[in-house]
Design a protein around this motif. Structure first.
Motif, PDB file in Angstrom:
ATOM      1  N   MET A 239      45.955  -4.853  25.131  1.00  0.00           N
ATOM      2  CA  MET A 239      44.711  -4.765  25.081  1.00  0.00           C
ATOM      3  C   MET A 239      44.360  -3.220  23.926  1.00  0.00           C
ATOM      4  N   GLU A 240      44.945  -2.373  23.859  1.00  0.00           N
ATOM      5  CA  GLU A 240      44.239  -1.015  23.079  1.00  0.00           C
ATOM      6  C   GLU A 240      44.529  -1.530  21.712  1.00  0.00           C
ATOM      7  N   GLU A 241      45.443  -2.062  21.419  1.00  0.00           N
ATOM      8  CA  GLU A 241      45.894  -2.744  19.589  1.00  0.00           C
ATOM      9  C   GLU A 241      44.527  -3.824  19.074  1.00  0.00           C
ATOM     10  N   ASN A 242      44.107  -4.446  20.166  1.00  0.00           N
ATOM     11  CA  ASN A 242      42.321  -5.324  20.044  1.00  0.00           C
ATOM     12  C   ASN A 242      41.566  -5.128  19.979  1.00  0.00           C
ATOM     13  N   VAL A 243      41.756  -3.288  20.652  1.00  0.00           N
ATOM     14  CA  VAL A 243      40.613  -2.901  20.164  1.00  0.00           C
ATOM     15  C   VAL A 243      40.293  -1.781  19.083  1.00  0.00           C
ATOM     16  N   LYS A 244      41.658  -0.979  18.419  1.00  0.00           N
ATOM     17  CA  LYS A 244      41.570  -0.621  17.475  1.00  0.00           C
ATOM     18  C   LYS A 244      41.296  -1.954  16.390  1.00  0.00           C
TER      19      LYS A 244
ATOM     20  N   MET B 246      47.695  -4.584  36.181  1.00  0.00           N
ATOM     21  CA  MET B 246      48.436  -5.153  34.837  1.00  0.00           C
ATOM     22  C   MET B 246      49.223  -4.567  34.282  1.00  0.00           C
ATOM     23  N   ALA B 247      50.433  -5.635  33.758  1.00  0.00           N
ATOM     24  CA  ALA B 247      51.514  -5.309  32.962  1.00  0.00           C
ATOM     25  C   ALA B 247      51.424  -4.535  31.645  1.00  0.00           C
ATOM     26  N   PHE B 248      52.908  -3.633  32.026  1.00  0.00           N
ATOM     27  CA  PHE B 248      52.529  -2.115  30.678  1.00  0.00           C
ATOM     28  C   PHE B 248      51.974  -2.826  29.231  1.00  0.00           C
ATOM     29  N   GLU B 249      52.946  -3.609  28.852  1.00  0.00           N
ATOM     30  CA  GLU B 249      52.830  -4.483  27.970  1.00  0.00           C
ATOM     31  C   GLU B 249      51.436  -5.444  27.416  1.00  0.00           C
ATOM     32  N   GLN B 250      50.540  -5.754  28.357  1.00  0.00           N
ATOM     33  CA  GLN B 250      49.344  -6.225  27.990  1.00  0.00           C
ATOM     34  C   GLN B 250      48.103  -4.696  28.077  1.00  0.00           C
ATOM     35  N   LYS B 251      48.477  -3.786  28.303  1.00  0.00           N
ATOM     36  CA  LYS B 251      47.550  -3.321  28.154  1.00  0.00           C
ATOM     37  C   LYS B 251      47.899  -2.727  26.632  1.00  0.00           C
ATOM     38  N   ILE B 252      48.658  -2.375  26.411  1.00  0.00           N
ATOM     39  CA  ILE B 252      49.062  -2.220  25.009  1.00  0.00           C
ATOM     40  C   ILE B 252      48.712  -3.147  24.009  1.00  0.00           C
TER      41      ILE B 252
END
Lengths: 163, 163
Positions: A9-14, A1-7
């Motif tokens: 997703m993290e924001e979505n969780v927040k 998974m691309a790095f930016e995509q991970k970020i």
DNA sequence: GTCAGTGCAAACTTTTTGCAACTAC
DNA sequence: GTAGTTGCAAAAAGTTTGCACTGAC
């Protein structure tokens, strides 16, 4: 998974947990203070376990928002009640970790050095989930396996020999 | 099983653990002090969980042997190392229980009232025992299931209604 | 304006530690 | 005799509490 995509997703969780907190506070007639959101946000920035003191220093050094220890203690209880944070008791002090979108995992604890390692085991997870309890509504669980990690096994042998 | 037979079995267990402690102390070049045996004996008299303070008062009121809190803390660490006592961390203070000839059991912890209930589950026990761990030699484990007991479920409903 | 929530410091609880006295070996 | 242990009291570590002030509603 691309790095930016991970970020992303993290924001979505927040965003989601912020939303969940809002709902919880509304449902219980409690106030939506900036402190509470700042603490929740910080917790969902930290990966893995943390203690109150760690959280305190992390927020202090991060500089975004300063809260007192008392507020941290108050808020963490609230977040545990809201099922947004899980509480553990490994050693002397309480340890916490985020609850939402956190993969269920189990813990190996080394009785020599106190190191806590997480691991996953699907069949174990299922066995526990399938357990029926009488007169009890389960919300979550913790499995701690105690023993000696490989590092300490060697240290222990050396120690015994030298005696 | 007849009552007297149970008592006899209990005595056998006490003798055995005393023996195990002796072996452990010998193997590690530590002294066989009367305090250590008195504490071990008391622990194997108590059924279920106990904290240091409880143990202290129990020994004091029992009148057989008086030991200081410091010694209790020292000795309990020794007994945990000797695999004669298991340490738990339910709430604020540490809880302990005998390890030898103690049926493996799991714990349900009510997050409302803090009550700890033990239960047995054979398939769960096996699932955990069968779990293979990498780079780790397991000695024992603790499974804590958190939730709300039936008593508190009702109390909670009343509370929410009244709000 | 009101009262829940916050910050601060003091209090409290549990555990650890330093040191003199004791005792198992 | 000597080092490992104990008891005591002081200190440390973690958490809770009381109270005045602040700010969310």
């Amino acid at each position: 998974m691309a790095f930016e995509q991970k970020i992303r997703m993290e924001e979505n969780v927040k965003d989601t947990v912020r939303q969940l907190l809002t709902e919880y506070l509304q449902a219980n007639g409690q106030r939506k203070t900036p402190e509470r959101y700042a603490i929740l946000d910080t917790i969902y920035t930290i990966k893995g376990h943390f203690g109150i003191d760690e959280l305190y220093h992390y927020m202090e050094s991060n500089g975004k928002f300063r809260v007192s220890r008392a507020t941290l203690y108050n808020t963490i209880i609230l977040l545990v009640d809201a099922n947004l944070v899980i509480k553990h008791q490994f050693g002397t002090s309480s340890q916490y970790e985020r609850a939402y979108k956190n993969e269920t995992h189990h813990h190996m604890i080394c009785t020599e050095c106190g190191k806590v390692t997480e691991f996953q085991d699907e069949s174990l997870k299922q066995a526990i989930a399938n357990t029926k309890l009488k007169k009890f509504t389960a919300t979550h669980y913790s499995l701690y396996i105690y023993g000696v990690c490989s590092k300490c096994t060697w240290a222990k042998r050396r120690k015994k020999k030298s005696k």
